[in-house]
Design a protein around this motif. Structure first.
Motif, PDB file in Angstrom:
ATOM      1  N   ASP A 177       0.877  -1.175   0.000  1.00 31.45           N
ATOM      2  CA  ASP A 177       0.000   0.000   0.000  1.00 31.45           C
ATOM      3  C   ASP A 177       0.913   1.222   0.000  1.00 31.45           C
ATOM      4  O   ASP A 177       1.497   1.584   1.015  1.00 31.45           O
ATOM      5  CB  ASP A 177      -0.895  -0.032   1.251  1.00 31.45           C
ATOM      6  N   VAL A 178       1.014   1.832  -1.191  1.00 35.78           N
ATOM      7  CA  VAL A 178       1.953   2.950  -1.356  1.00 35.78           C
ATOM      8  C   VAL A 178       1.225   4.270  -1.105  1.00 35.78           C
ATOM      9  O   VAL A 178       0.215   4.562  -1.757  1.00 35.78           O
ATOM     10  CB  VAL A 178       2.540   2.948  -2.788  1.00 35.78           C
ATOM     11  N   GLY A 179       1.728   5.057  -0.166  1.00 30.70           N
ATOM     12  CA  GLY A 179       1.154   6.377   0.098  1.00 30.70           C
ATOM     13  C   GLY A 179       2.172   7.468  -0.198  1.00 30.70           C
ATOM     14  O   GLY A 179       3.317   7.187  -0.578  1.00 30.70           O
ATOM     15  N   GLY A 180       1.752   8.698  -0.007  1.00 29.44           N
ATOM     16  CA  GLY A 180       2.643   9.819  -0.281  1.00 29.44           C
ATOM     17  C   GLY A 180       3.827   9.859   0.667  1.00 29.44           C
ATOM     18  O   GLY A 180       4.923  10.285   0.283  1.00 29.44           O
ATOM     19  N   THR A 181       3.646   9.399   1.903  1.00 25.21           N
ATOM     20  CA  THR A 181       4.755   9.454   2.858  1.00 25.21           C
ATOM     21  C   THR A 181       5.348   8.089   3.207  1.00 25.21           C
ATOM     22  O   THR A 181       6.526   7.990   3.484  1.00 25.21           O
ATOM     23  CB  THR A 181       4.323  10.135   4.177  1.00 25.21           C
ATOM     24  N   ASP A 182       4.489   7.037   3.198  1.00 23.98           N
ATOM     25  CA  ASP A 182       5.074   5.736   3.508  1.00 23.98           C
ATOM     26  C   ASP A 182       4.424   4.600   2.728  1.00 23.98           C
ATOM     27  O   ASP A 182       3.398   4.774   2.074  1.00 23.98           O
ATOM     28  CB  ASP A 182       5.063   5.460   5.021  1.00 23.98           C
ATOM     29  N   ILE A 183       5.088   3.471   2.803  1.00 24.72           N
ATOM     30  CA  ILE A 183       4.634   2.262   2.120  1.00 24.72           C
ATOM     31  C   ILE A 183       4.369   1.215   3.189  1.00 24.72           C
ATOM     32  O   ILE A 183       5.248   0.961   4.025  1.00 24.72           O
ATOM     33  CB  ILE A 183       5.727   1.721   1.167  1.00 24.72           C
ATOM     34  N   PRO A 232       9.464   4.468   4.660  1.00 29.60           N
ATOM     35  CA  PRO A 232       9.190   5.730   3.974  1.00 29.60           C
ATOM     36  C   PRO A 232       9.104   5.543   2.456  1.00 29.60           C
ATOM     37  O   PRO A 232       9.855   4.747   1.887  1.00 29.60           O
ATOM     38  CB  PRO A 232      10.368   6.622   4.355  1.00 29.60           C
ATOM     39  N   THR A 233       8.219   6.273   1.831  1.00 34.30           N
ATOM     40  CA  THR A 233       8.176   6.297   0.371  1.00 34.30           C
ATOM     41  C   THR A 233       9.443   7.002  -0.116  1.00 34.30           C
ATOM     42  O   THR A 233       9.740   8.106   0.335  1.00 34.30           O
ATOM     43  CB  THR A 233       6.931   7.067  -0.111  1.00 34.30           C
ATOM     44  N   PRO A 234      10.223   6.358  -0.985  1.00 27.45           N
ATOM     45  CA  PRO A 234      11.495   6.981  -1.392  1.00 27.45           C
ATOM     46  C   PRO A 234      11.262   8.279  -2.172  1.00 27.45           C
ATOM     47  O   PRO A 234      10.319   8.385  -2.948  1.00 27.45           O
ATOM     48  CB  PRO A 234      12.144   5.917  -2.268  1.00 27.45           C
ATOM     49  N   ASP A 240      12.857  10.570 -12.212  1.00 28.18           N
ATOM     50  CA  ASP A 240      11.827   9.542 -12.347  1.00 28.18           C
ATOM     51  C   ASP A 240      11.594   8.818 -11.027  1.00 28.18           C
ATOM     52  O   ASP A 240      12.281   7.849 -10.694  1.00 28.18           O
ATOM     53  CB  ASP A 240      12.224   8.547 -13.443  1.00 28.18           C
ATOM     54  N   ARG A 241      10.619   9.297 -10.283  1.00 28.47           N
ATOM     55  CA  ARG A 241      10.358   8.697  -8.974  1.00 28.47           C
ATOM     56  C   ARG A 241       9.765   7.305  -9.101  1.00 28.47           C
ATOM     57  O   ARG A 241       9.836   6.514  -8.171  1.00 28.47           O
ATOM     58  CB  ARG A 241       9.423   9.600  -8.167  1.00 28.47           C
ATOM     59  N   THR A 242       9.170   7.017 -10.248  1.00 24.46           N
ATOM     60  CA  THR A 242       8.541   5.709 -10.411  1.00 24.46           C
ATOM     61  C   THR A 242       9.586   4.596 -10.348  1.00 24.46           C
ATOM     62  O   THR A 242       9.380   3.563  -9.697  1.00 24.46           O
ATOM     63  CB  THR A 242       7.777   5.656 -11.749  1.00 24.46           C
ATOM     64  N   GLN A 243      10.740   4.800 -11.008  1.00 22.97           N
ATOM     65  CA  GLN A 243      11.781   3.771 -10.985  1.00 22.97           C
ATOM     66  C   GLN A 243      12.306   3.546  -9.573  1.00 22.97           C
ATOM     67  O   GLN A 243      12.555   2.417  -9.165  1.00 22.97           O
ATOM     68  CB  GLN A 243      12.934   4.150 -11.933  1.00 22.97           C
ATOM     69  N   VAL A 244      12.473   4.630  -8.835  1.00 15.31           N
ATOM     70  CA  VAL A 244      12.955   4.527  -7.453  1.00 15.31           C
ATOM     71  C   VAL A 244      11.940   3.771  -6.594  1.00 15.31           C
ATOM     72  O   VAL A 244      12.302   2.935  -5.767  1.00 15.31           O
ATOM     73  CB  VAL A 244      13.217   5.937  -6.885  1.00 15.31           C
ATOM     74  N   LEU A 245      10.670   4.053  -6.841  1.00 21.87           N
ATOM     75  CA  LEU A 245       9.616   3.357  -6.098  1.00 21.87           C
ATOM     76  C   LEU A 245       9.630   1.863  -6.417  1.00 21.87           C
ATOM     77  O   LEU A 245       9.552   1.011  -5.515  1.00 21.87           O
ATOM     78  CB  LEU A 245       8.255   3.965  -6.438  1.00 21.87           C
ATOM     79  N   LEU A 246       9.743   1.527  -7.694  1.00 18.83           N
ATOM     80  CA  LEU A 246       9.726   0.119  -8.096  1.00 18.83           C
ATOM     81  C   LEU A 246      10.907  -0.634  -7.503  1.00 18.83           C
ATOM     82  O   LEU A 246      10.792  -1.784  -7.064  1.00 18.83           O
ATOM     83  CB  LEU A 246       9.731   0.020  -9.622  1.00 18.83           C
ATOM     84  N   GLU A 247      12.038   0.045  -7.467  1.00 16.25           N
ATOM     85  CA  GLU A 247      13.240  -0.537  -6.867  1.00 16.25           C
ATOM     86  C   GLU A 247      12.987  -0.843  -5.383  1.00 16.25           C
ATOM     87  O   GLU A 247      13.335  -1.912  -4.891  1.00 16.25           O
ATOM     88  CB  GLU A 247      14.360   0.491  -6.986  1.00 16.25           C
ATOM     89  N   ARG A 248      12.339   0.101  -4.720  1.00 16.42           N
ATOM     90  CA  ARG A 248      12.039  -0.091  -3.305  1.00 16.42           C
ATOM     91  C   ARG A 248      11.085  -1.275  -3.089  1.00 16.42           C
ATOM     92  O   ARG A 248      11.267  -2.091  -2.188  1.00 16.42           O
ATOM     93  CB  ARG A 248      11.459   1.199  -2.710  1.00 16.42           C
ATOM     94  N   SER A 279      -0.565  13.554  -7.405  1.00 18.98           N
ATOM     95  CA  SER A 279       0.160  14.823  -7.231  1.00 18.98           C
ATOM     96  C   SER A 279       1.424  14.629  -6.398  1.00 18.98           C
ATOM     97  O   SER A 279       2.445  15.224  -6.681  1.00 18.98           O
ATOM     98  CB  SER A 279      -0.753  15.862  -6.585  1.00 18.98           C
ATOM     99  N   ASN A 280       1.360  13.748  -5.380  1.00 18.59           N
ATOM    100  CA  ASN A 280       2.508  13.637  -4.474  1.00 18.59           C
ATOM    101  C   ASN A 280       3.420  12.452  -4.787  1.00 18.59           C
ATOM    102  O   ASN A 280       4.315  12.139  -4.029  1.00 18.59           O
ATOM    103  CB  ASN A 280       2.042  13.590  -3.019  1.00 18.59           C
ATOM    104  N   LEU A 281       3.212  11.783  -5.925  1.00 14.72           N
ATOM    105  CA  LEU A 281       4.093  10.668  -6.273  1.00 14.72           C
ATOM    106  C   LEU A 281       4.728  10.844  -7.652  1.00 14.72           C
ATOM    107  O   LEU A 281       5.618  10.077  -8.032  1.00 14.72           O
ATOM    108  CB  LEU A 281       3.332   9.342  -6.183  1.00 14.72           C
TER     109      LEU A 281
END
Lengths: 330, 330
Positions: free
Chosen positions: A38-44, A62-64, A69-77, A116-118
């Motif tokens: 469950d990915v949120g603006g501040t944490d996962i 924390p959401t990285p 490209d924040r999407t790649q960083v998120l996927l990595e996390r 907006s926040n991701l």
């Protein structure tokens, strides 16, 4: 492959933005083991659900944040978190993963339209996550997934036509129609960003949004702005109102009026059997529920007044919804 | 059996409450011949649709008024109208009848739950009408049936998720979800009786209903109350506003604001692809549609703004909906 040091570097978050501690997760019931995010603006929030439906390794990280490209960083996390969960529970082999995110979500297409926040726009998150995790991925909107979990396991269990409202930092909503979440291409349920008055201007750019007046976040902010005193959340403002603080009473009263207006609109137009209310503000109990019931009955006439019930899955409804969606793929 | 004198005694109505003349009815398309009745508070529209889908003997007659059990008087009238239609077109043999009524309607159960101006409470109208007419009867809510006709034959043709809004003497609405009317036990779609402000008190007993401010009827009434001049309907008030009458401008402006507020709520929460607007006020054309489009875009932000389109079936949408529902039984 995953760098173990990178994995070890993911810190845990003690409390979420609303000050909630991570709480017990209701069981899913028997089924295939699945990963859930469950990915949120501040944490996962992440966990591995086993064949009994028990959440293993539940944590909040924390959401990285990254430039570009924040999407790649998120996927990595997500890949790191998945690897950790698998490593810690080698005997539980997930058959699928569930990923839920905020914003405008086209679940059918597997696309994050906008958050907006991701930082993504029309991002094919389902397929990207599936490639990263090496698993089929169920993809959904966080609050619609939460409403699905409340429908299957929580407060909406007995109501095929219901609205799930999460009143916390903001106000999010989801409609259940005929027992299933109603999406309208990802745009339905934005109760927090529906207008109830001519002002104020909401950070989203619209005018008079409910969220800007009646979310737990707005109640605390409005009190701070009016008095210079930083309250300990909306709960504190409500307590001050009960103790005779006139500024607090006026802010709490106007928040209740705004919520009543939205609920009255919902009642007249959508006519849900129940409104399931979760999020930080729902812990105000009778101060919230009894007042809303009274004001709603007072405003309307021939309408079918919905039952107002507390959400049961607390802050874990989104995660449970992700897990339920993942199981539907197996 | 029917007394032919009683039948001959049913007068025709030249114009409806909103001043509309009976207009041409769009064809249904090929199918079984059916009877159709659209019962309103002031008049009944009735017709026999033939196998080509052409409306035969279309007429508008007054809704009978009686002390005591008005339902029996109404059923008697439907029987007379049916007999006349059959007698005038002996070669067209109806296979079913469609009956649509206002108020709170439980179509599934075939029950008229409540209609303030027709006097029934929990009346099993479907079975009563079926016994009277000697035909299977399809029973539905007038505006939901109208929305179904707009969906099948009219302005909602291209939109599976739509709201149909009829702005006339009052304001009635119906939601189409996934291409079919959404009912919520008969309570959904009461957009006219959803609150948009703190006042005025609506005749329904609720506070701040849209209908009390923004229906064609309310616009004319408000102008009369403010000036002592009886306008020739809402159209006249709009014309006066355009010609520089400040009172008319203020009333029309506040009606547009109220409609915008309701549409903004709908957009945020239900997110229809389209809002199909019919009824007397829809004939204001650009003065209504362009203004609503502009104000709606101005109020909202990330939301998916619905297309605003005129209804196409005029005052006959309910009757066509009744006929479509009747055909579904054959």
């Amino acid at each position: 492959m995953i760098d173990p040091d990178a994995a070890a570097a993911v810190p845990d978050v003690e409390r979420d933005a609303a000050g909630e501690k991570l709480s017990d997760v209701r069981g899913l019931g028997v089924g295939a083991p699945v990963l859930a995010f469950d990915v949120g603006g501040t944490d996962i929030k992440s966990a591995l659900f086993d064949a009994d439906g028990t959440a293993l390794g539940l944590r909040r990280t924390p959401t990285p944040i990254a430039d570009g490209d924040r999407t790649q960083v998120l996927l990595e996390r997500l890949e790191v978190l998945a690897a950790e969960l698998r490593a810690a529970h080698p005997d539980v082999v997930p058959q699928a993963a569930g990923l839920v995110v905020p914003g405008i979500v086209d679940a059918e297409a597997g696309v994050g339209v906008f958050a907006s926040n991701l930082g993504w726009h029309d991002s094919p998150l389902r397929d990207l996550a599936s490639a990263r995790l090496g698993l089929p991925v169920a993809f959904d909107h966080d609050v619609r997934a939460a409403s699905w979990a409340e429908r299957r396991l929580g407060g909406a269990r007995d109501y095929a036509d219901a609205v799930v409202l999460v009143i916390g930092t903001g106000i999010a909503g989801a409609l259940l129609v005929g027992g299933v979440p109603y999406t309208a291409g990802g745009y339905a349920g934005e109760i927090g960003h529906s207008p109830i008055a001519d002002g104020p201007i909401c950070p989203c750019g619209a005018r008079g949004c409910l969220e800007a007046v009646a979310s737990a976040g707005a109640i605390a902010r409005r009190y701070r702005e009016a008095t210079g005193i930083a309250p300990d959340g909306a709960k504190d403002v409500i307590a001050r109102a009960a103790a005779g603080d006139e500024v607090a009473a006026e802010i709490w009263n106007s928040a209740l009026d705004a919520l009543t207006m939205s609920l009255a609109q919902l009642t007249a137009v959508v006519a849900p059997q129940a409104v399931v209310i979760g999020g930080g503000l729902s812990r105000a109990g009778g101060a919230l529920f009894d007042e809303l019931r009274r004001r709603l009955a007072d405003r309307l006439s021939f309408h079918r007044i919905p039952v107002l019930v507390p959400a049961e899955l607390s802050g874990n409804a989104g995660l449970l919804g992700a897990a339920l969606r993942a199981r539907e793929l197996t």
